[in-house]
Write a protein that holds these residues in place. Structure first.
Motif, PDB file in Angstrom:
ATOM      1  N   SER A  31      -5.370  -1.906  -2.614  1.00  0.00           N
ATOM      2  CA  SER A  31      -5.046  -1.856  -1.189  1.00  0.00           C
ATOM      3  C   SER A  31      -5.795  -2.949  -0.440  1.00  0.00           C
ATOM      4  O   SER A  31      -7.020  -3.065  -0.558  1.00  0.00           O
ATOM      5  CB  SER A  31      -5.425  -0.496  -0.594  1.00  0.00           C
ATOM      6  OG  SER A  31      -4.549   0.510  -1.032  1.00  0.00           O
ATOM      7  N   ASN A  52      -1.372  -2.755   3.605  1.00  0.00           N
ATOM      8  CA  ASN A  52      -1.250  -1.930   4.804  1.00  0.00           C
ATOM      9  C   ASN A  52      -2.601  -1.289   5.122  1.00  0.00           C
ATOM     10  O   ASN A  52      -3.422  -1.079   4.241  1.00  0.00           O
ATOM     11  CB  ASN A  52      -0.176  -0.851   4.646  1.00  0.00           C
ATOM     12  CG  ASN A  52      -0.385   0.012   3.418  1.00  0.00           C
ATOM     13  OD1 ASN A  52      -1.155  -0.326   2.524  1.00  0.00           O
ATOM     14  ND2 ASN A  52       0.298   1.130   3.360  1.00  0.00           N
ATOM     15  N   LEU A  54      -4.770   1.788   6.106  1.00  0.00           N
ATOM     16  CA  LEU A  54      -4.646   3.230   5.890  1.00  0.00           C
ATOM     17  C   LEU A  54      -5.664   3.995   6.723  1.00  0.00           C
ATOM     18  O   LEU A  54      -6.844   3.622   6.774  1.00  0.00           O
ATOM     19  CB  LEU A  54      -4.852   3.556   4.413  1.00  0.00           C
ATOM     20  CG  LEU A  54      -3.911   2.864   3.411  1.00  0.00           C
ATOM     21  CD1 LEU A  54      -4.312   3.206   1.986  1.00  0.00           C
ATOM     22  CD2 LEU A  54      -2.468   3.260   3.665  1.00  0.00           C
ATOM     23  N   SER A  58      -3.630   9.037   5.490  1.00  0.00           N
ATOM     24  CA  SER A  58      -2.893   8.227   4.519  1.00  0.00           C
ATOM     25  C   SER A  58      -3.666   8.099   3.211  1.00  0.00           C
ATOM     26  O   SER A  58      -3.089   8.155   2.122  1.00  0.00           O
ATOM     27  CB  SER A  58      -2.614   6.835   5.092  1.00  0.00           C
ATOM     28  OG  SER A  58      -1.832   6.915   6.259  1.00  0.00           O
ATOM     29  N   MET A  59      -4.980   7.936   3.323  1.00  0.00           N
ATOM     30  CA  MET A  59      -5.808   7.839   2.118  1.00  0.00           C
ATOM     31  C   MET A  59      -5.785   9.147   1.331  1.00  0.00           C
ATOM     32  O   MET A  59      -5.648   9.152   0.102  1.00  0.00           O
ATOM     33  CB  MET A  59      -7.243   7.473   2.494  1.00  0.00           C
ATOM     34  CG  MET A  59      -7.415   6.056   2.990  1.00  0.00           C
ATOM     35  SD  MET A  59      -9.156   5.707   3.377  1.00  0.00           S
ATOM     36  CE  MET A  59      -9.022   4.014   3.980  1.00  0.00           C
ATOM     37  N   PHE A  62      -2.488   9.517  -0.437  1.00  0.00           N
ATOM     38  CA  PHE A  62      -2.395   8.630  -1.597  1.00  0.00           C
ATOM     39  C   PHE A  62      -3.154   9.225  -2.785  1.00  0.00           C
ATOM     40  O   PHE A  62      -2.674   9.210  -3.923  1.00  0.00           O
ATOM     41  CB  PHE A  62      -2.938   7.248  -1.263  1.00  0.00           C
ATOM     42  CG  PHE A  62      -2.790   6.256  -2.382  1.00  0.00           C
ATOM     43  CD1 PHE A  62      -1.618   5.526  -2.533  1.00  0.00           C
ATOM     44  CD2 PHE A  62      -3.813   6.059  -3.297  1.00  0.00           C
ATOM     45  CE1 PHE A  62      -1.474   4.624  -3.576  1.00  0.00           C
ATOM     46  CE2 PHE A  62      -3.683   5.160  -4.337  1.00  0.00           C
ATOM     47  CZ  PHE A  62      -2.514   4.432  -4.479  1.00  0.00           C
TER      48      PHE A  62
END
Length: 251
Positions: A31, A52, A54, A58-59, A62
């Motif tokens: 990332s 992108n 994060l 979002s982390m 993922f």
């Protein structure tokens, strides 16, 4: 099914780790914050690059989705908010977290200030031209320097948004250099002399970030180096230790 490793950060150490894991039987996700950062990473078979920014949610999503066996934080030492967010995501999702720490610069002939506000205050007590090597993120801080448009020359990455930021803030086009490092001592000297810089402002980016070259170049130009220090000393391990650990585990 291959084990997944997630590496965060577009630093030179991060790129070198990717190369060091080229033969590992893993699925490596990388990332970075921008398309520019992604373009600097060489393609290899076991690696997927994502450009992108994060946030915490979002982390966490993922980590739940890809289930990495470890998360490597190879972000810049000044990207403190990103590091704090990665640490929190790993803690909440019970993922192994590895922080790659870039060693701080050794003590030397330079002025150390605690933050960008202190750097601005100091520069307002001094006369003469200034050369900034702190990147585009902190350019708004330095508009607080008296007569900044005439006194300050700056070096930023060759990215459209970096140049746009500088121009929008009112920095003079003639004083903006867009280049990708690392920079040699000789090139630093040439730039500092071109803009007749009496003060060079930089971060404690460590040897890998060209700090030593700036120290020598500033001395060669009879300019004073002003260093914005890191917020705190981090816990973690150096590049060689991270690489050895990962190669032993996955190669």
């Amino acid at each position: 099914m291959k084990q997944v490793v997630w590496l965060i950060g577009g630093t030179s150490e991060g790129r070198n780790l990717i190369k060091g894991l080229a033969t590992a039987d893993i699925e490596l996700y990388v990332s970075v914050a921008t398309d520019y950062g992604a373009a600097l990473i060489e393609e290899q078979a076991n690696t997927s690059v994502m450009a992108n920014r994060l946030d915490l949610n979002s982390m966490r999503a993922f980590i739940r989705d890809k289930k990495p066996v470890c998360v490597i934080d190879a972000t810049h030492p000044y990207a403190t908010i990103v590091t704090e967010t990665v640490q929190e995501a790993c803690k909440l999702e019970n993922a192994e977290y590895i922080r790659l720490v870039r060693p701080s610069a050794e003590k030397g002939d330079y002025v150390l200030v605690s933050d960008f506000a202190e750097a601005v205050d100091l520069l307002n007590q001094l006369e003469g031209n200034i050369f900034l090597t702190t990147g585009s993120k902190n350019l708004p801080d330095f508009t607080g320097v008296n007569n900044f448009a005439e006194r300050i020359a700056l070096r930023v990455l060759p990215m459209e948004n970096s140049l746009k930021t500088a121009l929008t803030l009112g920095y003079a086009p003639k004083n903006i250099v867009c280049m990708q490092g690392p920079f040699s001592e000789e090139l630093d000297i040439a730039m500092f002399k071109k803009f007749n810089a009496r003060y060079i402002v930089t971060k404690d980016s460590g040897a890998v970030g060209g700090f030593d070259e700036k120290v020598r170049a500033a001395k060669a130009c009879d300019a004073k180096l002003i260093v914005v220090g890191r917020k705190s000393e981090e816990e973690g391990i150096c590049f060689a230790e991270v690489l050895t650990y990962l190669q032993t585990r996955f190669c």
